[in-house]
Design a protein around this motif. Sequence first.
Motif, PDB file in Angstrom:
ATOM      1  N   TYR A  99       0.841  -1.204   0.000  1.00  0.00           N
ATOM      2  CA  TYR A  99       0.000   0.000   0.000  1.00  0.00           C
ATOM      3  C   TYR A  99       0.875   1.253   0.000  1.00  0.00           C
ATOM      4  CZ  TYR A  99      -3.633   3.368   0.874  1.00  0.00           C
ATOM      5  OH  TYR A  99      -4.486   4.426   0.740  1.00  0.00           O
ATOM      6  N   LEU A 139      -1.692  -2.261  -5.437  1.00  0.00           N
ATOM      7  CA  LEU A 139      -2.777  -2.863  -4.658  1.00  0.00           C
ATOM      8  C   LEU A 139      -2.970  -4.329  -5.040  1.00  0.00           C
ATOM      9  CD1 LEU A 139      -5.341   0.082  -4.682  1.00  0.00           C
ATOM     10  CD2 LEU A 139      -3.746  -0.560  -2.877  1.00  0.00           C
ATOM     11  N   ASP A 142      -0.712  -6.216  -3.024  1.00  0.00           N
ATOM     12  CA  ASP A 142      -1.248  -6.312  -1.667  1.00  0.00           C
ATOM     13  C   ASP A 142      -2.266  -7.449  -1.571  1.00  0.00           C
ATOM     14  OD1 ASP A 142      -1.304  -5.322   1.001  1.00  0.00           O
ATOM     15  OD2 ASP A 142      -3.255  -4.412   0.600  1.00  0.00           O
ATOM     16  N   VAL A 143      -3.084  -7.622  -2.616  1.00  0.00           N
ATOM     17  CA  VAL A 143      -4.048  -8.714  -2.634  1.00  0.00           C
ATOM     18  C   VAL A 143      -3.335 -10.062  -2.624  1.00  0.00           C
ATOM     19  CG1 VAL A 143      -5.786  -9.892  -4.051  1.00  0.00           C
ATOM     20  CG2 VAL A 143      -5.901  -7.413  -3.743  1.00  0.00           C
ATOM     21  N   ALA A 148      -7.863 -10.463  -0.462  1.00  0.00           N
ATOM     22  CA  ALA A 148      -8.720  -9.488  -1.123  1.00  0.00           C
ATOM     23  C   ALA A 148      -9.693  -8.800  -0.179  1.00  0.00           C
ATOM     24  CB  ALA A 148      -9.491 -10.173  -2.244  1.00  0.00           C
ATOM     25  N   PRO A 150      -9.768  -5.901   1.445  1.00  0.00           N
ATOM     26  CA  PRO A 150     -10.132  -4.491   1.230  1.00  0.00           C
ATOM     27  C   PRO A 150     -10.849  -4.208  -0.093  1.00  0.00           C
ATOM     28  CG  PRO A 150      -7.792  -4.753   1.797  1.00  0.00           C
ATOM     29  CD  PRO A 150      -8.308  -6.093   1.425  1.00  0.00           C
ATOM     30  N   VAL A 151     -10.901  -5.194  -1.003  1.00  0.00           N
ATOM     31  CA  VAL A 151     -11.385  -4.921  -2.360  1.00  0.00           C
ATOM     32  C   VAL A 151     -12.832  -4.432  -2.406  1.00  0.00           C
ATOM     33  CG1 VAL A 151     -11.877  -5.964  -4.614  1.00  0.00           C
ATOM     34  CG2 VAL A 151      -9.708  -6.444  -3.455  1.00  0.00           C
ATOM     35  N   ALA A 154     -13.074  -0.834  -1.256  1.00  0.00           N
ATOM     36  CA  ALA A 154     -12.319   0.035  -2.167  1.00  0.00           C
ATOM     37  C   ALA A 154     -13.106   0.277  -3.450  1.00  0.00           C
ATOM     38  CB  ALA A 154     -10.964  -0.584  -2.483  1.00  0.00           C
ATOM     39  N   LEU A 190     -10.603   4.715  -4.839  1.00  0.00           N
ATOM     40  CA  LEU A 190     -10.120   3.341  -4.729  1.00  0.00           C
ATOM     41  C   LEU A 190      -8.975   3.234  -3.724  1.00  0.00           C
ATOM     42  CD1 LEU A 190     -10.183   0.402  -6.035  1.00  0.00           C
ATOM     43  CD2 LEU A 190      -8.274   1.200  -7.433  1.00  0.00           C
ATOM     44  N   VAL A 191      -8.002   4.131  -3.847  1.00  0.00           N
ATOM     45  CA  VAL A 191      -6.823   4.066  -2.977  1.00  0.00           C
ATOM     46  C   VAL A 191      -7.199   4.360  -1.531  1.00  0.00           C
ATOM     47  CG1 VAL A 191      -4.572   5.084  -2.507  1.00  0.00           C
ATOM     48  CG2 VAL A 191      -5.256   4.642  -4.866  1.00  0.00           C
ATOM     49  N   TRP A 194      -9.261   1.550   0.111  1.00  0.00           N
ATOM     50  CA  TRP A 194      -8.456   0.398   0.540  1.00  0.00           C
ATOM     51  C   TRP A 194      -8.190   0.453   2.039  1.00  0.00           C
ATOM     52  CZ3 TRP A 194      -7.751  -3.057  -3.290  1.00  0.00           C
ATOM     53  CH2 TRP A 194      -6.924  -4.157  -3.039  1.00  0.00           C
ATOM     54  N   LEU A 195      -8.176   1.668   2.579  1.00  0.00           N
ATOM     55  CA  LEU A 195      -7.964   1.850   4.019  1.00  0.00           C
ATOM     56  C   LEU A 195      -9.262   1.764   4.805  1.00  0.00           C
ATOM     57  CD1 LEU A 195      -5.490   4.887   3.880  1.00  0.00           C
ATOM     58  CD2 LEU A 195      -4.914   2.469   4.200  1.00  0.00           C
TER      59      LEU A 195
END
Length: 261
Positions: A99, A139, A142-143, A148, A150-151, A154, A190-191, A194-195
């Motif tokens: 991230y 990202l 990260d997945v 997945a 946070p997907v 996001a 999207l970014v 993710w949080l």
Amino acid sequence: MTPVLLTLAGLLGLLVGSFLNVVIHRVPAGLSLVSPGSACPACAHPVRPYDNVPVLSWLALHGRCRDCAAPISARYPLVELATGVLFVVVAWRFGGTPYAAAGLVVAAAGVALFMIDLDHRRLPFAITGAMAIGAVLALGIDVVRHGAGPVPVALAAAATWLAVYGGIWLVTAGRGMGLGDVALAPVLGLVLGWLGWGPALVGLGAGFVVGAVVGVALIAAGSAGAKSRVPHGPFLLTGAALGMFGGGPLASAYLALVGLG
């Protein structure tokens, strides 16, 4: 994140900031980022490698061209410093995670978009597209590493940002903001999404709040009228930065204040 790694992040940010100065100047003009090399705009003399060291060269030259003594704008070292600071903050906040790589991509592209929108009132799709590709790749890593989880949030946050900005664009027939803002919004959504929803919604709202505050200040200072058009991109990006770095705590504090936390 150790002091050594934070220092390296800062140095990387300074170097990227030096390149961003080229991007800010050349992309709006449709010029190549590769050639010709950097040159003084006053005398056209090529910039020597040792005069192209971020910040330090500008200080050593006292802000003037070595060959013709024409002044060199202070915005060049300021862009480099701003990028360096953002890289340090991203590295400190997110450590050595995928991230963090997405955050660095957004920070670098965001600086370029911020300055270009101030200068030309446009957000080039080429830079927004590069930001989107870099962020999605980071990202995606990260997945692979962490799953997945946070997907869904996001993607929903990206859709929310797009709906808000696209809706404003449609309702105002493009007078409220440009398509560049609409294209940038879902990438930032999207970014931040993710949080979590907190950073995404704080970032979304903060852009409008910052824009309103600055607009009122400009009108009060006589620098703008009620119908003046001010580029929204810098506010959009500032709001996203607030959401990325402080959105979680701010959202929690608000929920606690209204008794929902």
